[in-house]
Design a protein around this motif. Sequence first.
Motif, PDB file in Angstrom:
ATOM      1  N   GLU A   1     -12.753   5.183   5.468  1.00 25.48           N
ATOM      2  CA  GLU A   1     -13.924   4.428   4.885  1.00 25.48           C
ATOM      3  C   GLU A   1     -15.209   4.618   5.956  1.00 25.48           C
ATOM      4  OE1 GLU A   1     -14.553   0.785   1.835  1.00 25.48           O
ATOM      5  OE2 GLU A   1     -14.068   0.179   3.766  1.00 25.48           O
ATOM      6  N   ILE A   2     -16.424   4.753   5.413  1.00 24.97           N
ATOM      7  CA  ILE A   2     -17.518   4.810   6.384  1.00 24.97           C
ATOM      8  C   ILE A   2     -18.499   3.897   5.743  1.00 24.97           C
ATOM      9  CG2 ILE A   2     -16.997   7.170   7.370  1.00 24.97           C
ATOM     10  CD1 ILE A   2     -19.387   8.209   5.226  1.00 24.97           C
ATOM     11  N   ALA A   3     -18.237   3.235   4.615  1.00 19.41           N
ATOM     12  CA  ALA A   3     -19.264   2.217   3.993  1.00 19.41           C
ATOM     13  C   ALA A   3     -18.464   1.666   2.757  1.00 19.41           C
ATOM     14  CB  ALA A   3     -20.618   2.924   3.570  1.00 19.41           C
ATOM     15  N   PRO A   4     -18.712   0.608   2.206  1.00 19.60           N
ATOM     16  CA  PRO A   4     -18.304   0.082   1.329  1.00 19.60           C
ATOM     17  C   PRO A   4     -18.089   1.189   0.080  1.00 19.60           C
ATOM     18  CG  PRO A   4     -19.410  -1.663   2.024  1.00 19.60           C
ATOM     19  CD  PRO A   4     -19.825  -0.531   2.766  1.00 19.60           C
ATOM     20  N   GLY A   5     -17.268   1.552  -0.493  1.00 18.16           N
ATOM     21  CA  GLY A   5     -16.852   2.395  -1.655  1.00 18.16           C
ATOM     22  C   GLY A   5     -17.151   3.857  -1.352  1.00 18.16           C
ATOM     23  N   VAL A   6     -17.286   4.161   0.123  1.00 21.17           N
ATOM     24  CA  VAL A   6     -17.542   5.706   0.326  1.00 21.17           C
ATOM     25  C   VAL A   6     -16.463   5.924   1.457  1.00 21.17           C
ATOM     26  CG1 VAL A   6     -19.323   7.263   1.422  1.00 21.17           C
ATOM     27  CG2 VAL A   6     -19.969   5.323   0.108  1.00 21.17           C
ATOM     28  N   ARG A   7     -15.655   7.248   1.255  1.00 22.61           N
ATOM     29  CA  ARG A   7     -14.625   7.426   2.156  1.00 22.61           C
ATOM     30  C   ARG A   7     -14.630   9.110   2.544  1.00 22.61           C
ATOM     31  NH1 ARG A   7     -11.215   3.461   2.161  1.00 22.61           N
ATOM     32  NH2 ARG A   7      -9.496   4.518   3.355  1.00 22.61           N
ATOM     33  N   VAL A   8     -14.440   9.313   3.641  1.00 18.24           N
ATOM     34  CA  VAL A   8     -14.581  10.826   4.209  1.00 18.24           C
ATOM     35  C   VAL A   8     -13.056  11.347   4.123  1.00 18.24           C
ATOM     36  CG1 VAL A   8     -15.075  12.152   5.895  1.00 18.24           C
ATOM     37  CG2 VAL A   8     -16.480  10.411   5.521  1.00 18.24           C
ATOM     38  N   VAL A   9     -12.816  12.446   3.503  1.00 17.19           N
ATOM     39  CA  VAL A   9     -11.517  13.374   3.310  1.00 17.19           C
ATOM     40  C   VAL A   9     -11.695  14.326   4.036  1.00 17.19           C
ATOM     41  CG1 VAL A   9      -9.591  13.907   1.979  1.00 17.19           C
ATOM     42  CG2 VAL A   9     -11.126  11.931   1.451  1.00 17.19           C
ATOM     43  N   GLU A  10     -10.858  14.799   5.189  1.00 18.44           N
ATOM     44  CA  GLU A  10     -10.808  15.945   5.662  1.00 18.44           C
ATOM     45  C   GLU A  10     -10.287  17.086   4.683  1.00 18.44           C
ATOM     46  OE1 GLU A  10     -10.068  16.085   9.938  1.00 18.44           O
ATOM     47  OE2 GLU A  10     -10.749  14.258  10.134  1.00 18.44           O
ATOM     48  N   VAL A  11     -10.744  18.164   4.571  1.00 20.96           N
ATOM     49  CA  VAL A  11     -10.220  19.308   3.667  1.00 20.96           C
ATOM     50  C   VAL A  11      -9.748  20.388   4.781  1.00 20.96           C
ATOM     51  CG1 VAL A  11     -10.901  20.958   1.880  1.00 20.96           C
ATOM     52  CG2 VAL A  11     -11.721  18.618   1.688  1.00 20.96           C
ATOM     53  N   GLY A  12     -10.274  20.823   5.689  1.00 24.04           N
ATOM     54  CA  GLY A  12     -10.051  21.729   6.423  1.00 24.04           C
ATOM     55  C   GLY A  12     -10.808  22.598   7.307  1.00 24.04           C
ATOM     56  N   THR A  13     -10.416  23.271   8.352  1.00 27.93           N
ATOM     57  CA  THR A  13     -11.509  23.829   9.145  1.00 27.93           C
ATOM     58  C   THR A  13     -11.269  25.288   9.684  1.00 27.93           C
ATOM     59  OG1 THR A  13     -11.357  21.742  10.643  1.00 27.93           O
ATOM     60  CG2 THR A  13     -12.339  23.610  11.901  1.00 27.93           C
ATOM     61  N   GLY A  14     -12.190  25.971   9.593  1.00 25.70           N
ATOM     62  CA  GLY A  14     -11.830  27.370   9.798  1.00 25.70           C
ATOM     63  C   GLY A  14     -12.819  28.029  10.832  1.00 25.70           C
ATOM     64  N   ASN A  15     -12.605  29.084  11.466  1.00 22.61           N
ATOM     65  CA  ASN A  15     -13.427  29.773  12.486  1.00 22.61           C
ATOM     66  C   ASN A  15     -14.621  30.479  11.888  1.00 22.61           C
ATOM     67  OD1 ASN A  15     -11.542  29.264  14.695  1.00 22.61           O
ATOM     68  ND2 ASN A  15     -10.379  31.185  14.040  1.00 22.61           N
ATOM     69  N   SER A  16     -15.640  30.380  12.580  1.00 23.56           N
ATOM     70  CA  SER A  16     -16.992  30.994  12.070  1.00 23.56           C
ATOM     71  C   SER A  16     -17.225  32.331  12.727  1.00 23.56           C
ATOM     72  CB  SER A  16     -18.099  30.092  12.524  1.00 23.56           C
ATOM     73  OG  SER A  16     -19.389  30.454  11.998  1.00 23.56           O
ATOM     74  N   ASP A  17     -17.857  33.207  11.828  1.00 31.25           N
ATOM     75  CA  ASP A  17     -18.158  34.611  12.254  1.00 31.25           C
ATOM     76  C   ASP A  17     -19.894  34.484  12.576  1.00 31.25           C
ATOM     77  OD1 ASP A  17     -16.057  35.944  12.329  1.00 31.25           O
ATOM     78  OD2 ASP A  17     -16.184  36.507  10.213  1.00 31.25           O
ATOM     79  N   ILE A  18     -20.372  33.310  12.358  1.00 30.37           N
ATOM     80  CA  ILE A  18     -21.810  33.055  12.638  1.00 30.37           C
ATOM     81  C   ILE A  18     -21.952  32.963  14.223  1.00 30.37           C
ATOM     82  CG2 ILE A  18     -24.024  31.768  12.226  1.00 30.37           C
ATOM     83  CD1 ILE A  18     -22.436  30.972   9.730  1.00 30.37           C
ATOM     84  N   PRO A  19     -22.752  33.444  14.955  1.00 31.41           N
ATOM     85  CA  PRO A  19     -22.879  33.394  16.442  1.00 31.41           C
ATOM     86  C   PRO A  19     -23.115  32.088  16.969  1.00 31.41           C
ATOM     87  CG  PRO A  19     -23.704  35.497  15.863  1.00 31.41           C
ATOM     88  CD  PRO A  19     -23.519  34.761  14.467  1.00 31.41           C
ATOM     89  N   ALA A  20     -23.957  31.304  16.262  1.00 30.85           N
ATOM     90  CA  ALA A  20     -24.398  30.048  16.536  1.00 30.85           C
ATOM     91  C   ALA A  20     -23.212  28.746  16.498  1.00 30.85           C
ATOM     92  CB  ALA A  20     -25.578  29.594  15.864  1.00 30.85           C
ATOM     93  N   TYR A  21     -22.228  29.052  15.575  1.00 32.89           N
ATOM     94  CA  TYR A  21     -21.380  28.195  15.456  1.00 32.89           C
ATOM     95  C   TYR A  21     -19.919  28.710  15.526  1.00 32.89           C
ATOM     96  CZ  TYR A  21     -25.195  26.464  12.869  1.00 32.89           C
ATOM     97  OH  TYR A  21     -26.562  25.940  12.572  1.00 32.89           O
ATOM     98  N   LYS A  22     -19.049  27.776  16.058  1.00 34.16           N
ATOM     99  CA  LYS A  22     -17.754  28.144  16.517  1.00 34.16           C
ATOM    100  C   LYS A  22     -16.702  27.832  15.404  1.00 34.16           C
ATOM    101  CE  LYS A  22     -16.142  24.150  18.977  1.00 34.16           C
ATOM    102  NZ  LYS A  22     -15.589  23.336  20.125  1.00 34.16           N
ATOM    103  N   SER A  23     -17.073  26.937  14.611  1.00 32.92           N
ATOM    104  CA  SER A  23     -16.197  26.731  13.311  1.00 32.92           C
ATOM    105  C   SER A  23     -16.747  25.962  12.276  1.00 32.92           C
ATOM    106  CB  SER A  23     -15.023  25.992  13.934  1.00 32.92           C
ATOM    107  OG  SER A  23     -15.301  24.529  14.452  1.00 32.92           O
ATOM    108  N   ILE A  24     -16.391  25.873  11.188  1.00 31.50           N
ATOM    109  CA  ILE A  24     -16.697  25.195  10.066  1.00 31.50           C
ATOM    110  C   ILE A  24     -15.891  24.067   9.328  1.00 31.50           C
ATOM    111  CG2 ILE A  24     -17.600  25.575   7.653  1.00 31.50           C
ATOM    112  CD1 ILE A  24     -18.622  28.143   8.419  1.00 31.50           C
TER     113      ILE A  24
END
Length: 140
Positions: free
Chosen positions: A41-64
């Motif tokens: 929970e990050i605020a009343p009635g608002v929750r963050v659920v992690e779905v997954g992470t993957g590597n990025s082929d975009i040079p500016a980013y290591k992962s998504i």
Amino acid sequence: MKTINRRSAIALGVTAAAVTPLFTLAAAAKVKKYGPKEGKEIAPGVRVVEVGTGNSDIPAYKSISIVDVVFQPGAAAPAMVMDNDMVCTITAGEFTIKKADKQFKLKEGDMYTCSKGKTDEAANTSKVVGIHRMAVLIPA
């Protein structure tokens, strides 16, 4: 407003092209039904659920990292400064998004972006559980 140069336009285009398949898969899949206690929970009635992470082929980013932000009907996330660039899609519900310089409404299937260091605020204006699917771009 800052002008966009050619390099920025190309980087944005490459980022959008790389992230779009993630949302195409998400749209094709059935929207997951989350329980009221799932995620953090990050605020009343608002929750963050992690779905997954993957590597990025975009040079500016290591992962998504993909996360779903689940809003109960009428719930709102307060204004927050974004830690990373993000590409967001609404997979359920309808929302009002407030940024420093504008406000707009989104419905299921709509997409928008958030920039690192900028402030965003979101409110679920529908009568159903609303879900933001966010592709968080982690810098290299």
